[in-house]
Design a protein around this motif. Sequence first.
Motif, short mmCIF file in Angstrom:
data_model
loop_
_atom_site.label_atom_id
_atom_site.label_comp_id
_atom_site.label_asym_id
_atom_site.label_seq_id
_atom_site.Cartn_x
_atom_site.Cartn_y
_atom_site.Cartn_z
N SER A 177 19.81 -79.72 -62.83
CA SER A 177 19.61 -78.51 -62.05
C SER A 177 20.93 -77.99 -61.50
O SER A 177 21.01 -76.84 -61.07
N SER A 380 16.15 -83.22 -57.65
CA SER A 380 15.81 -81.97 -58.35
C SER A 380 15.85 -82.20 -59.86
O SER A 380 16.82 -81.86 -60.53
N THR A 388 10.44 -82.27 -56.40
CA THR A 388 11.71 -81.78 -55.85
C THR A 388 11.80 -82.02 -54.35
O THR A 388 10.83 -81.82 -53.62
N HIS A 390 14.31 -80.56 -51.67
CA HIS A 390 15.39 -79.60 -51.48
C HIS A 390 16.46 -80.14 -50.54
O HIS A 390 16.16 -80.81 -49.56
#
Length: 466
Positions: A177, A380, A388, A390
Motif C-alpha cells: 500500500s 495495510s 486495515t 489506519h
Amino acid sequence: MKSNYNFWCLCLSTCIQKIRTLIIGCIYYKITRLHHKFILPPILFILLLVLCISLYQQRQLNVISKSLLSTGSSSSYIIFNITSDNLVKIPPMNELKVKWVQNRIEKLSKKMKNVLMTKVSNLEELPQPNYRVHIFYYAWFKTPKEDGSWQHWNKELVSQKKDHEKDKLPPEDIYSSFYPYLGCYSSKNMSIIDYHMKMIRKAGIGVVVLSWLPPSFPDSPKDVLRQLMDVALKYELKVAFQIYFYTSRTHKSIAKQIQYLMLKVGDHPSLYLLKKENKLLPVFYIHESYKHSSYVWKEMLSEKGNISLRKTKYDGTFIGHLSDQSHITEIKHASFDGLYTYSSGNGFTYGSSWKNWNSLAKFCQENTLMFIPSVGPGFSDILSIKRTRHRLKGNYYEVGWRSALSKRPSFISISSFNHWQDGSQIEPAKSKKTPTRVYLDYEPEGPLFYINLTRWWVKQFLSSIE
C-alpha cells in the motif's frame, strides 16, 4: 458547511424520534393503569397530537436538509413547497454513528498533528542504541537487475492479473500500500543494507531480528548473512533471528537451522547474546510456534528431550509466538523462555490485542517468562482491506507504545522495519502515483517521520527502565 448542517439536522431528527418514542411509552404506561372513562379520551387526544407534531417537525427537517443540499443557501429563511420530491431519506443510526466517529478521528488527528511534530522535530540521536528494543527485518526482496527476477515486490500479484495486465508489475505496481523511499531494491545490495542499518540506528533501536529461512529456500538471506552482520556491527547494532514458518518445518529442522546459524555466525561480534543463568546465549524468535504442539517442542527445549539443545553449544533463549489465548499454557509447557505477540494489528488475535497485554504480562511474571509485546505503526495489506489498521498520522503507533510501556516489559519488539507487504514498515516511504494506483505515504510529516517517532518512544522506554 452544507454537509455539517445537514448532518446535525439528521441528528436532531433522530433525537425527535427518540423523544417521541419516550412520550408514547409514558402515555402507554398511564393508560394501562387508568380505566376511568373521563380520563382516557383526553390522553388519547394528547397522544394523537404529539404524533402529528413530531411527524410535521421531522418532515420540516427533511425539507430543510434537501433544500440546503440542492441550493447551498445560507439564508435564515427558506421558502419551499412540501412535496414528496423534497424529502430526503433519513439514514439509519449505524451510518450516523460512522459519520460521528469519522468526524472525531479527523478532529483528534488535527489536534495531535502539532503535538507529534513537536516531539520528533530537533530530537537528538541517542548516544547508544537501546538493546531492549528489537525490530523485525526482512532480507528477502529481489529485483531482475541484481537477482534475475522479482521476489516479494510482486508477491501474489502475478497470478491475479489477466493477460492484458501483465505489464502492470514492479517497479510501478508493487505488492504494498506504500512505496519505498529507495524504490524497489534488492536485499543483497550493500548500499541498501548500509542505509537500513543506519536508519535503525537513527531510530535508537539496538537489535535487528533477521527473519530466517533455510538455505535451500529462494527467500533465504543466506547470501547476505555475514555482510549484514558486518554492517550492523559498524552501527553498533546486534542481530538476533526469527525462525520463520515454512510448510515442511519441524522441530528437528529448526534444530538443524540453529546449528547452521551458530556454525556460520556464532562467533560474530554483532550476534545478540542475552544473559541466562550466568551464560550469554543467542536469541531465537520462533514464528508461528503454535503450529507445533508443546510435546514436540519439549523434545528440543527441555533438558530431558531426545534432541535437546539445552546445555549444549547450540543452546539459546527461545521466544514462542503467542496468537491465541490457549497458546499461553502451551508456551509454558513447551519450555520456551518467553513469548512475543508479533502482529502489529490490534484486535487481530488475542496476543496482538492491547487490552490483553496486562494479563499476559502478569502470567509471564508469575511463570518466570519474558513478555515481549510487539508494536507497529499500522497494518495495510492490499489483499485484506477489512483488516486495515489506519496509521492516523502516528497516533495508532503512539497508543501501541503507551500500551506496551504501561505493562513495564523488559523488552519491546517492533513489527516491522520493512515488511512492505502488510504495510507495517517504519522504513522511509515516499509519495507515488501511477496511472493505475495512488500509494499511501507519511505526508505531510515526511519520509523519516516513523524513524524519528520511534526514536522518541525508544527514549521514553529507556527512561522508564532506568
